[in-house]
Enzyme design. Structure first.
Site, short mmCIF file in Angstrom:
data_model
loop_
_atom_site.label_atom_id
_atom_site.label_comp_id
_atom_site.label_asym_id
_atom_site.label_seq_id
_atom_site.Cartn_x
_atom_site.Cartn_y
_atom_site.Cartn_z
N SER B 65 -6.86 3.33 0.20
CA SER B 65 -7.19 2.44 0.51
C SER B 65 -7.62 1.33 -0.19
CB SER B 65 -7.96 2.08 1.79
OG SER B 65 -6.75 2.80 2.90
N LYS B 68 -5.60 -1.29 -1.42
CA LYS B 68 -5.45 -3.10 -0.96
C LYS B 68 -6.77 -4.18 -1.27
CE LYS B 68 -5.06 -0.44 3.00
NZ LYS B 68 -5.02 0.08 4.24
N TYR B 190 4.34 0.01 -1.46
CA TYR B 190 2.64 0.88 -0.19
C TYR B 190 2.41 2.57 -0.52
CZ TYR B 190 -0.49 0.49 2.96
OH TYR B 190 -1.42 0.71 3.74
N TYR B 242 -13.10 -0.27 7.70
CA TYR B 242 -12.21 0.41 9.01
C TYR B 242 -13.58 -0.47 10.13
CZ TYR B 242 -9.93 3.10 5.90
OH TYR B 242 -8.71 3.67 4.70
N VAL B 260 -8.76 6.85 1.82
CA VAL B 260 -9.48 8.04 2.65
C VAL B 260 -9.34 9.18 1.89
CG1 VAL B 260 -8.53 7.30 4.65
CG2 VAL B 260 -6.22 8.15 2.71
#
Lengths: 306, 306, 306, 306
Positions: B65, B68, B190, B242, B260
């Site tokens: 992530s 992102k 993705y 998160y 993660v």
């Protein structure tokens, strides 16, 4: 080199004019609903002790949820980090007085700045100190150095008469064992704390310890230790603006706490505390003109935490 | 005066040892599950161009992530502020891949860092540029200056085979009209973006523009304008961890983005980018040792945004 | 031809023995918690006036939520169909005293049998008739023909002392304008209505009008018109068993209303009312042995609405 | 004595006229959107084999969700009571295709009549029998005795092109392990099952086993055992009408299943099956005129399960 804060404030006062009338004064109680919307004040207090003000910076207004910042300082002083067993430190992500989250998370509010969390904080002060309501008001007066910051009894009574949702929150948390006080007493303290009157200048002074490592130059005391001052700033940034924390951080970039009375207090650690007041609110319950003014302030000075 | 970063890193490496074994390596796909947990690397890159590293700072790991953050830079470059019509800027307040919020808010994800939001961001890149997957990887390589940052095809395939929840998110958003691409193509881009391998040193270099007003000293280009660099920092602070943004801000006090794979990148604007990697995760999916290391880092240096 | 009800009851009494000990007596208040679990009574009253009983059919127990059926009859008599502007007629689909739904649906409870809905129903009786608590108890005594059905003051007081969640519901609905009474008064009436003691035989008699087109052979009065009797049966079937309406309809196939005192009343229109009592509850708060007994009853007689 | 059903149907046809135009034809796919709204048909089939029809009772329309009743019969035949490990039997209490509940309850849909539940049911048929789509259509033709009940390929294709929400449901359940089939195959079977054309007369015949203890006089076979016929009636009553089960039971008082094609099938066990079709839907997705017609039917005949 320090910006010319006075000039910045003057520019802001000009530039916010078109934004009057775009928000709406809080109308859930009569005493707030009749406050004229087209008022605007702003005050900066630097860590060097300089103060700059504009507009209605010395007009008293209803502190409302900004008081949650100060009752939290008291509760942290009383309970220390154990406070975080009874209230979380995460943004709520939903409406600021929602019951849904409380029910899913066993009566532990997400953070001390949503209503449920502030009620727990006030419960700590109420159940563990004599004369709680007096203690919160005394603490605020100590921070502002202004004995005129008093409870507006009409506002307090009116909050109580319209406070069924807060009563629902308190009862729900009590059913989970997260409220110690008797509920009518607790709500009385809570509504009175929200009904204190304060001015922009007072607010900037009261928040100065958060810009100055916990030290208050107003009364010469270390109010918080340095670490707790940083932590409160972090809490304000992630949780201080109801459902608009992300947008506020994006646009303004300062830790802040707002209230439906139209006041907002913000801080740049190591530099200044800045407060603004203008009664018309946006859809999230934050002062619309006030938020714009703070956005202009960080843009014009180039100063933010980011 | 600049802290002795190398000494700080060495102290941290000692002090994090007791925390190994308290978290759990991500196990939803085999390729991640077999990464040994007791690894730790950290890298600091200052705005003066100095680099300090410790431990496994040059070991490649799965970016997950953290990617992102970089696809968001690309999407902002493509769409500008119109991007915010398709994705929000508020913390989610619920589990990081929840469908509930999407359904209540008509397919508009709360922010670009939860899975749904990142899928919209990738959709922007996918639907509006040729060779989207290549473009994201190229962009990351351009920021790191390291051509070895490649897609781990085994991880990418494995993500796809276990990606039903992300497929659910994409389909739900498409039902609301908030996805333009063909879904299998989009998910392929993705999953491949999340499978890029990178090291702590690479990450610190790639994030330097966020500490340096948008400028990348690695390639000598202005990657973002100064304002967008600030805004991305604000987004990271309120949405980058998160469900743990509040706690992370409280404990660490830096804008950051985690993945993660065990990586976290954090930034102190005007000072440095700092990255950490350690595969064992806490209950929120953030590197447990990595978070502790960053907490020690801001405590020891006394440097944070608050 | 009518089944041999007495023989059926005797078989049931044998067959339910293994189910004792699988449920748990309600323990949220001491007065209920100390009721011995291994008790069982059942009573059938046919439209021909025959009565069949077994076990502890004449032992008094706490009516609890079964009282909601009778207060609803009164409220319908007072407000007619306008009642449905203040409470819905749909199954709740979530925990029986959830606040979530209330918040999403502006303070209108889903149906009159969840706690929130029953509080609205009691509010109608309380706000629109003098001596509300007395009126509900009088009405129940009129239906049973038994003057011994009285409020257990210890239970009523205990309910009140543990009733914070119900207070939360009442306050939340009042904040939406859906409660007229003063809340302490309302809750007092509500808790007292739930604390009435009644026996299986009494319950079967009191529910007979629902099996007999609204007519009560006990007192010779038309209690409800025929249409409302049918409608109440429909409401019981879709909403009468907390979160277990679907399973109960599937297994038993009769309109019914349960209470955490362990009582259940069920009706086969045109044929009989059947009541059962056994204090141990299943996970949904319905009598575990009682539900099993009713399932055996419809299986053995071959009689259900389906 | 049996009512004069033909006379009742004629009265209903008159009395429903004012209700045309108050609902809206389903418009999420073009093939349904262009169906003229002012159509009405109704058919009664008694357990004695008599049939009574009015209006467009022989016009074919799109079966849509009414098909879920028949695929459920097949799935129960395949899995027996083990089916209830994969799908619940409780009313949903929320919008009929909501993802929220699925997420909270680990991918187990609340009942077989909401979309998610029907997808699980179709998955059972798809994964455990060869030629699943053919099998469902064959089963329906076997029940109606009409070989003209075919898949409308235009409708099936159109459903697929607009089926992102159903794809989201299927992917979410697959992420929880509650879908065995390949998703594109499963959705193809599901969309084709919903696109079968059928008439009111066909529907009444197909549902006759539910009024006749599981026996189909059309083909002389016992389709279900008596107990399962009762149980399906219970499921229809508590779950068959989307979010309107409570109101439907209150107004009509018959177990029923509706579809967005405007069809509704209802059953009075031991007496008759009655079907109605009129394309304009109310806010809950049920035929507005059809619901009114059924309400008139039970009122005029005085026959309902309550």
């Amino acid at each position: 080199m320090q910006p010319d804060y006075q000039a910045v404030l003057q520019e802001i006062e000009q530039e916010i004019q078109p934004y009057f009338g775009m928000g709406r004064v809080a109308d859930y109680i009569p005493a707030l609903a009749r406050v004229p919307g087209r008022q605007f004040g702003m005050a900066v207090r630097t860590v060097d002790g300089d103060e700059f003000t504009i507009g209605d910076a010395d007009s008293p207004f209803s502190i409302q949820s900004v008081s949650k910042l100060f009752s939290l300082m008291l509760a942290l002083d009383i309970m220390g980090d154990d406070l975080w067993l009874r209230v979380g430190r995460e943004p709520s992500g939903t409406a600021f007085n929602s019951l849904v989250q409380l029910e899913h998370e066993a009566g532990i509010p997400r953070n001390p700045f949503i209503n449920a969390g502030a009620i727990v904080v006030t419960d700590v002060v109420t159940s563990r100190s004599a004369g709680a309501q007096r203690r919160i008001a005394d603490f605020i007066r100590m921070l502002t150095g202004n004995q005129d910051n008093r409870v507006d009894e009409e506002v307090a009574l009116s909050e109580k008469e319209h406070g069924y949702r807060n009563a629902a929150l308190a009862n729900l948390m009590k059913s989970f064992g997260n409220i110690e006080s008797d509920i009518p007493t607790l709500l009385d303290v809570y509504f009175r704390q929200c009904a204190i009157t304060i001015s922009c200048r007072d607010l900037a002074r009261a928040a100065t310890p958060l810009a100055q490592g916990g030290y208050s130059p107003i009364n010469g005391q270390q109010i918080l230790d340095r670490r707790d001052a940083k932590r409160l700033n972090a809490l304000m940034l992630t949780c201080g603006l109801y459902d608009a924390v992300g947008n506020f951080a994006y646009r303004v970039g300062l830790p802040a706490k707002s209230g439906v009375g139209g006041g907002i207090i913000a801080v740049l650690p190591g530099q200044f505390a800045v407060s603004v007041w203008s009664p018309e609110l946006d859809a999230n319950g934050n002062s619309l003109v006030g938020t714009k003014a703070l956005e202009l302030f960080t843009t014009k000075t180039g100063l933010s935490i980011f």
